[in-house]
Scaffold this active site. Sequence first.
Site, PDB file in Angstrom:
ATOM      1  N   HIS A 156      23.984  -2.875 -41.485  1.00  0.00           N
ATOM      2  CA  HIS A 156      25.393  -3.921 -41.388  1.00  0.00           C
ATOM      3  C   HIS A 156      25.210  -5.053 -42.702  1.00  0.00           C
ATOM      4  CE1 HIS A 156      26.889  -2.269 -37.945  1.00  0.00           C
ATOM      5  NE2 HIS A 156      25.663  -2.429 -37.311  1.00  0.00           N
ATOM      6  N   ARG A 225       1.558 -11.092 -39.707  1.00  0.00           N
ATOM      7  CA  ARG A 225       0.611 -11.972 -40.418  1.00  0.00           C
ATOM      8  C   ARG A 225      -0.640 -11.464 -40.413  1.00  0.00           C
ATOM      9  NH1 ARG A 225       3.701 -15.905 -37.953  1.00  0.00           N
ATOM     10  NH2 ARG A 225       4.949 -17.478 -39.580  1.00  0.00           N
TER      11      ARG A 225
END
Length: 236
Positions: A156, A225
């Site tokens: 989308h 991370r």
Amino acid sequence: MDLRQTVAFSDHWAARSLKAVYRAPRRFSIPAPRFLIIPLRAAYEFLRGIAYFLLRVFWAEPMFKSYCTRYGKNLHTDIFAPWIEGKGEIIVGDGFSLLGKCSFKFAARYAHPPRLLVGDHTGFGHLCSFTVGKEIRIGKHCRIASGVIMFDASGHPLDPASRLRGDPAPSDDVRPISIGDNVWIGRGAAIFPGVTIGDNCVIAAYSVVIGDVPPNTIVAGNPARKTGVLAHAQHA
């Protein structure tokens, strides 16, 4: 209160009797003599093994191979036929394993054809999902755990007005994914469009990877991370 709540909270002897009758099937158990149950278990496991073999060899593997543009030697699947939508190329190397029920979705509007490329001796776990608009490339000797999601196309547009009209995602938002060799991606991780993961990396379970990961790196979290560097990389 209705009748069920009345019985549940009542301490009346009739209510206690009704609750005891209701709970009795859950508490019912029968003995399991080992001399009887072990042969029955062995027979069950034998028949289960035959059924597994027949489903894998004569159903699931031929079905997956029929979707592949090219596949290498010693391809093995589980007993589940893959769920594949759209038209695209699936190219897998030698020793590929598909250890569960996985889904593959191709969005052909962005590339002709969109491609999933998988190197030698790489395996996918149960309930992995791949959405390919342009290309997802996975290297050799990779371990993709169960429930991993990879998508190079979000499906989308980000623009609210475009999304309200039902427009497809623009081509610029569809960015190929590249996974290096000997990468371990843990259970439930999500790999977003445009991500490149270097050789030997470890992606912790349920990580959400939205940026590139250098080689020999461990990442974890949402967003993922860096949490460590692999030992051989530290001494390089």
